[in-house]
Design an enzyme around this catalytic site. Structure first.
Site, PDB file in Angstrom:
ATOM      1  N   ASN A  13       0.794  -1.226   0.000  1.00 20.61           N
ATOM      2  CA  ASN A  13       0.000   0.000   0.000  1.00 20.61           C
ATOM      3  C   ASN A  13       0.829   1.281   0.000  1.00 20.61           C
ATOM      4  O   ASN A  13       0.377   2.315  -0.485  1.00 20.61           O
ATOM      5  CB  ASN A  13      -0.924   0.024   1.224  1.00 20.61           C
ATOM      6  CG  ASN A  13      -1.928  -1.110   1.228  1.00 20.61           C
ATOM      7  OD1 ASN A  13      -2.318  -1.589   0.166  1.00 20.61           O
ATOM      8  ND2 ASN A  13      -2.346  -1.544   2.403  1.00 20.61           N
TER       9      ASN A  13
ATOM     10  N   PRO B 163      -2.498 -10.043  -2.520  1.00 17.86           N
ATOM     11  CA  PRO B 163      -1.738 -10.725  -3.580  1.00 17.86           C
ATOM     12  C   PRO B 163      -0.612  -9.860  -4.138  1.00 17.86           C
ATOM     13  O   PRO B 163      -0.783  -8.663  -4.365  1.00 17.86           O
ATOM     14  CB  PRO B 163      -2.805 -11.004  -4.644  1.00 17.86           C
ATOM     15  CG  PRO B 163      -4.089 -11.068  -3.879  1.00 17.86           C
ATOM     16  CD  PRO B 163      -3.948 -10.056  -2.787  1.00 17.86           C
TER      17      PRO B 163
ATOM     18  N   HIS C 290      -7.757  -4.906 -13.676  1.00 15.20           N
ATOM     19  CA  HIS C 290      -6.548  -4.276 -14.207  1.00 15.20           C
ATOM     20  C   HIS C 290      -6.740  -3.788 -15.639  1.00 15.20           C
ATOM     21  O   HIS C 290      -5.782  -3.370 -16.276  1.00 15.20           O
ATOM     22  CB  HIS C 290      -5.376  -5.249 -14.133  1.00 15.20           C
ATOM     23  CG  HIS C 290      -4.797  -5.368 -12.771  1.00 15.20           C
ATOM     24  ND1 HIS C 290      -3.739  -6.202 -12.465  1.00 15.20           N
ATOM     25  CD2 HIS C 290      -5.127  -4.748 -11.601  1.00 15.20           C
ATOM     26  CE1 HIS C 290      -3.457  -6.103 -11.178  1.00 15.20           C
ATOM     27  NE2 HIS C 290      -4.287  -5.228 -10.636  1.00 15.20           N
TER      28      HIS C 290
END
Length: 323
Positions: free
Chosen positions: A96, A165, A195
């Site tokens: 993150n 992931p 994505h």
């Protein structure tokens, strides 16, 4: 012998306990705020439209924010909590840090929702609706968002470091990671289609464009131009579109790219690398409607990962801090 008043008190206590038990096991429902905050959906939709109009990329960012929230102890808005001198949250976990974004958009929505119906709607539910609306605004499918989540009062940086992931993961690790959250390999392949929008940092795809062999050479050369071979410096933050064709439009080009060995992340191309998902990748690449259906269904299922409901958690008034 019990008096009448004692019997009334006993019945009242039993009734209260039954109500609390029902709350604790409450199920999510699209109509959860139908009477308590009837304008919730329109408030979120208007705010997301304004945010996407300012920056198309934000639709993908909010979707990713929701994904990274749900994969760490469930969809509980724990990712939105800021660090404090006595509390370490998830924002600075390795997957993150300098990567997830869109917090200010959620703050704006929360402020508007609080103004319309204070202390009623959780940050977790706001994030779930915003993620859906971001996809729709970029041309993707819609779905009914089950609601009734409550917000976590804690977070886990350790869990964020291990459960989200990795862009470097192989197929086996991806399948097992999604399975640990109750998601099938098919749902994993559909969710990876998120994505089709958004961008990734050079640090996450450098190893692929310089070391992987299952990559289109022209595609690799194009990506290398803005992503230096060695880590460190400003090059790490250089961005590239996850879907080279339509990075700001939700569609099925992501799967077409995989078939042509143009997946940006190692984990992307693992979905089409001689393994079990190959046939599904081809199917989604040739049938956008099938992808949209499966993606929408998988988003609902992901949104149901370990929600806090009933008397668990709280309704945070500020998404960044515990009440």
């Amino acid at each position: 012998m019990a008096t009448f008043s004692n019997m009334v008190v006993t019945i009242s206590v039993i009734s209260l306990l039954l109500q609390l038990a029902c709350l604790a096991n409450a199920q999510l429902s699209p109509d959860f705020y139908a009477t308590t905050c009837p304008n919730l959906r329109s408030i979120v939709r208007v705010a997301m439209r304004q945010a996407v109009d300012r920056e198309l990329r934000i639709g993908a960012s909010i979707l990713r924010l929701f994904f990274h929230d749900c994969f760490v102890n469930g969809c509980d808005a724990s990712i939105l909590l800021d660090d404090t001198p006595t509390f370490t949250g998830e924002k600075n976990a390795l997957p993150n840090r300098n990567s997830v974004r869109g917090f200010e958009v959620i703050d704006t929505i929360k402020t508007r929702v609080e103004g319309a119906c204070g202390s009623t709607v959780s940050c977790a539910d706001i994030l779930a609706i915003a993620a859906r609306d971001g996809v729709v605004l970029l041309g993707g499918p819609t779905w009914e968002v089950p609601l009734g989540r409550r917000d976590a009062t804690t977070a886990s940086q350790a869990a964020a470091n291990t459960q989200i992931p990795s862009p470097f993961a192989n197929l086996s690790a991806l399948v097992s990671g999604f399975a640990a959250k109750g998601l099938t390999a098919r749902e994993m392949t559909a969710l990876s289609g998120g994505h089709t929008i958004g961008f990734a940092r050079c640090a996450t795809f450098r190893a692929r464009i310089y070391n992987d062999t299952n990559i289109n050479p022209d595609f690799a050369a194009r990506r290398r131009a803005a992503c230096p071979a060695f880590a460190g410096g400003s090059g790490d933050a250089s961005l590239a579109p996850l879907d080279i064709q339509t990075p700001n439009r939700f569609g099925n080009d992501y799967y077409v790219n995989l078939v042509n060995r143009r997946g940006l992340l190692h984990s992307d191309q693992e979905l089409f690398n001689g393994g079990s998902p190959d046939a599904l990748v081809r199917a989604y690449g040739g049938n956008g409607d099938a992808f949209y259906r499966d993606f929408a269904d998988a988003m609902v299922k992901m949104g149901n990962i370990s929600p806090l409901t009933g008397i668990n958690g709280q309704i945070r008034r500020n998404c960044r801090v515990v009440n």
